[in-house]
Design an enzyme around this catalytic site. Structure first.
Site, PDB file in Angstrom:
ATOM      1  N   ARG A 187       0.826  -1.220   0.000  1.00 57.78           N
ATOM      2  CA  ARG A 187       0.000   0.000   0.000  1.00 57.78           C
ATOM      3  C   ARG A 187       0.859   1.269   0.000  1.00 57.78           C
ATOM      4  NH1 ARG A 187      -2.115  -3.710  -1.158  1.00 57.78           N
ATOM      5  NH2 ARG A 187      -3.708  -4.918  -0.090  1.00 57.78           N
TER       6      ARG A 187
ATOM      7  N   SER B 222     -10.489  -1.550   4.583  1.00 58.70           N
ATOM      8  CA  SER B 222      -9.634  -1.768   5.753  1.00 58.70           C
ATOM      9  C   SER B 222      -9.074  -0.440   6.250  1.00 58.70           C
ATOM     10  CB  SER B 222      -8.464  -2.690   5.393  1.00 58.70           C
ATOM     11  OG  SER B 222      -8.969  -3.966   5.115  1.00 58.70           O
TER      12      SER B 222
ATOM     13  N   GLU C 292      -4.343   2.663   7.040  1.00 62.00           N
ATOM     14  CA  GLU C 292      -4.191   2.527   5.585  1.00 62.00           C
ATOM     15  C   GLU C 292      -4.958   3.674   4.913  1.00 62.00           C
ATOM     16  OE1 GLU C 292      -4.835  -1.438   4.009  1.00 62.00           O
ATOM     17  OE2 GLU C 292      -5.860  -0.594   2.255  1.00 62.00           O
TER      18      GLU C 292
HETATM   19  C1  LIG Z   1     -15.662  -1.783   0.546  1.00 64.40           C
HETATM   20  C2  LIG Z   1     -14.216  -1.466   0.280  1.00 64.40           C
HETATM   21  C3  LIG Z   1     -13.331  -2.489   0.018  1.00 64.40           C
HETATM   22  C4  LIG Z   1     -11.974  -2.203  -0.235  1.00 64.40           C
HETATM   23  N1  LIG Z   1     -11.135  -3.238  -0.497  1.00 64.40           N
HETATM   24  C5  LIG Z   1      -9.833  -2.977  -0.777  1.00 64.40           C
HETATM   25  C6  LIG Z   1      -8.932  -4.045  -1.087  1.00 64.40           C
HETATM   26  O1  LIG Z   1      -9.297  -5.210  -1.128  1.00 64.40           O
HETATM   27  N2  LIG Z   1      -7.631  -3.732  -1.320  1.00 64.40           N
HETATM   28  C7  LIG Z   1      -7.179  -2.442  -1.291  1.00 64.40           C
HETATM   29  O2  LIG Z   1      -5.992  -2.225  -1.530  1.00 64.40           O
HETATM   30  N3  LIG Z   1      -8.013  -1.415  -1.003  1.00 64.40           N
HETATM   31  C8  LIG Z   1      -9.325  -1.645  -0.754  1.00 64.40           C
HETATM   32  N4  LIG Z   1     -10.166  -0.610  -0.465  1.00 64.40           N
HETATM   33  C9  LIG Z   1      -9.639   0.777  -0.381  1.00 64.40           C
HETATM   34  C10 LIG Z   1      -9.694   1.587  -1.682  1.00 64.40           C
HETATM   35  O3  LIG Z   1     -10.723   1.124  -2.539  1.00 64.40           O
HETATM   36  C11 LIG Z   1      -8.349   1.554  -2.409  1.00 64.40           C
HETATM   37  O4  LIG Z   1      -7.333   2.130  -1.624  1.00 64.40           O
HETATM   38  C12 LIG Z   1      -8.394   2.307  -3.755  1.00 64.40           C
HETATM   39  O5  LIG Z   1      -7.165   2.131  -4.401  1.00 64.40           O
HETATM   40  C13 LIG Z   1      -8.665   3.797  -3.608  1.00 64.40           C
HETATM   41  O6  LIG Z   1      -8.972   4.323  -4.887  1.00 64.40           O
HETATM   42  P1  LIG Z   1      -9.778   5.688  -5.010  1.00 64.40           P
HETATM   43  O7  LIG Z   1      -9.889   6.040  -6.435  1.00 64.40           O
HETATM   44  O8  LIG Z   1     -11.067   5.580  -4.258  1.00 64.40           O
HETATM   45  O9  LIG Z   1      -8.769   6.660  -4.274  1.00 64.40           O
HETATM   46  P2  LIG Z   1      -9.133   7.860  -3.289  1.00 64.40           P
HETATM   47  O10 LIG Z   1      -9.720   7.315  -2.035  1.00 64.40           O
HETATM   48  O11 LIG Z   1      -9.905   8.881  -4.023  1.00 64.40           O
HETATM   49  O12 LIG Z   1      -7.675   8.393  -2.964  1.00 64.40           O
HETATM   50  C14 LIG Z   1      -6.787   7.613  -2.192  1.00 64.40           C
HETATM   51  C15 LIG Z   1      -5.392   8.243  -2.283  1.00 64.40           C
HETATM   52  O13 LIG Z   1      -4.931   8.115  -3.607  1.00 64.40           O
HETATM   53  C16 LIG Z   1      -4.632   9.404  -4.154  1.00 64.40           C
HETATM   54  N5  LIG Z   1      -5.008   9.406  -5.558  1.00 64.40           N
HETATM   55  C17 LIG Z   1      -6.229   9.131  -6.098  1.00 64.40           C
HETATM   56  N6  LIG Z   1      -6.178   9.232  -7.427  1.00 64.40           N
HETATM   57  C18 LIG Z   1      -4.920   9.599  -7.736  1.00 64.40           C
HETATM   58  C19 LIG Z   1      -4.232   9.875  -8.956  1.00 64.40           C
HETATM   59  N7  LIG Z   1      -4.852   9.821 -10.141  1.00 64.40           N
HETATM   60  N8  LIG Z   1      -2.929  10.223  -8.895  1.00 64.40           N
HETATM   61  C20 LIG Z   1      -2.291  10.300  -7.716  1.00 64.40           C
HETATM   62  N9  LIG Z   1      -2.875  10.059  -6.519  1.00 64.40           N
HETATM   63  C21 LIG Z   1      -4.169   9.700  -6.546  1.00 64.40           C
HETATM   64  C22 LIG Z   1      -5.469  10.374  -3.354  1.00 64.40           C
HETATM   65  O14 LIG Z   1      -4.912  11.672  -3.397  1.00 64.40           O
HETATM   66  C23 LIG Z   1      -5.414   9.742  -1.977  1.00 64.40           C
HETATM   67  O15 LIG Z   1      -4.229  10.076  -1.319  1.00 64.40           O
HETATM   68  C24 LIG Z   1     -11.519  -0.866  -0.216  1.00 64.40           C
HETATM   69  C25 LIG Z   1     -12.441   0.170   0.037  1.00 64.40           C
HETATM   70  C26 LIG Z   1     -13.769  -0.121   0.277  1.00 64.40           C
HETATM   71  C27 LIG Z   1     -14.727   1.008   0.523  1.00 64.40           C
END
Ligand SMILES: Cc1cc2nc3c(=O)[nH]c(=O)nc-3n(C[C@H](O)[C@H](O)[C@H](O)COP(=O)(O)OP(=O)(O)OC[C@H]3O[C@@H](n4cnc5c(N)ncnc54)[C@H](O)[C@@H]3O)c2cc1C
Length: 324
Positions: free
Chosen positions: A176, A246, A316
């Protein structure tokens, strides 16, 4: 800075959507948190470049995908949030088992597209409710697979709007965590502290697309894998209530959920935030939770686990913004 000032910088050529005073609860999966001073959803990559070129260097800047790993404090965000979900959504097959995917594409769409093109190994993306940009920033993964295992190269924009191509070798990639090797500032040469201290990505660049590589597979088998994986998640995660997946990283050799459960914290509640009864490493918004409720519960869980087990858990989820 207001709309007319941005337009002045960009000669009025912006084609995306600029909004003022936007509730970030609408852009985060916890459905909680404060208001962003401004959001900008670009029309496409060129439009995002124009926008970034027009932003004064001291304007705080954030990038948000689906907000599924994000807590925005109740005092909100000063500056501008670039929203990439719904923007940068192109996805296309290239030669030799590779896909070109823009940063706003959701994991589920990527998984289904790969299956439709008989590519193997992308099913795990279906269970992660984020955009590719967020998954690249977090090296998101599950069930033994991680995003960067499939990355050959990425295209990033600097804070000043310059497009830079990087390979996976340019990054230190961990659990991560993704950091540009030996990078201290922007391509433009401006000192990092003066440019974008608020961009959550420590390298001060944002991902706009990636080339992903997968093995040859069978579409039917991949679709079955996606279905099974989603079934597993429904059985083990509290998907009926707003959450951010998580909350804590797993410590080496253990599981945060096991430690939290062993401390009797399942069901623990502060205001509208509650440690899920179904999965102890999830905090759910059980109704009108404030970001402070969630952050306080995170702190309480952390302190209790440290006191009872000696293990210090590290979040995380990313927490940004001002306290009220
Ligand atoms: C029900 C549920 C289940 C999940 N299961 C998992 C899992 O199994 N494994 C896992 O790893 N995660 C999981 N997650 C967490 C999450 O989905 C991941 O971390 C995902 O990668 C976040 O993507 P996002 O677009 O929502 O990012 P955001 O939440 O919008 O942003 C997260 C971070 O990434 C940065 N970011 C976003 N887009 C960009 C970009 N284009 N360039 C640079 N930085 C950027 C943001 O600035 C922020 O710091 C889960 C979440 C939920 C709600």
């Amino acid at each position: 800075m207001n709309m007319s000032e941005i337009l002045q910088f960009t000669d009025g050529t912006l084609r995306g959507e600029l909004r003022h005073r936007v509730a970030m609860s609408k852009h985060t999966s916890w459905r909680a948190g404060g208001v962003a001073e401004r959001t900008y959803q670009p029309a496409d990559l060129a439009d995002l470049q124009t926008f970034l070129r027009g932003l004064p260097a001291d304007e705080p800047l954030y990038v948000v995908g689906l907000g599924s790993n994000l807590l925005v404090r109740d005092g909100g965000l000063r500056g501008t949030v670039v929203l990439l979900h719904g923007a940068l959504k192109a996805l296309r097959m290239m030669e030799a088992n590779t896909l070109h995917v823009e940063a706003g594409v959701p994991g589920a769409k990527l998984a289904r597209f790969a299956a439709a093109h008989h590519l193997s190994g992308a099913a795990f993306f279906a269970g992660i409710p984020g955009t590719l940009g967020g998954m690249l920033a977090m090296n998101a993964g599950c069930y033994g697979s991680e995003t960067w295992q499939h990355v050959t190269d990425v295209q990033v924009l600097t804070r000043g709007g310059d497009l830079v191509e990087r390979t996976a070798q340019d990054y230190e990639i961990g659990y991560r965590q993704v950091i540009v090797r030996g990078k201290s500032g922007l391509e433009s040469g401006k000192p990092s502290s003066a440019v974008a201290p608020h961009l959550p990505l420590s390298q001060e660049e944002l991902f706009v697309s990636a080339t992903l590589h997968f093995a040859n597979g069978d579409g039917e088998i991949e679709r079955k894998a996606i279905k099974e994986l989603l079934g597993k998640r429904i059985a083990s995660q509290p998907l009926n209530l707003p959450n951010a997946g998580s909350v804590f990283r797993n410590p080496v050799g253990d599981h945060a959920a096991r430690l939290i459960e062993s401390c009797g914290l399942k069901g623990k509640r502060i205001g509208g935030a509650q440690v899920s009864q179904k999965h102890a490493n999830f905090i759910v918004n059980a109704g009108d939770a404030t970001a402070a409720d969630i952050e306080n519960l995170i702190a309480e869980v952390r302190a209790t686990v440290a006191a009872q087990t000696g293990v210090v858990l590290h979040p995380e989820v990313r927490i940004i913004g001002e306290v009220v």
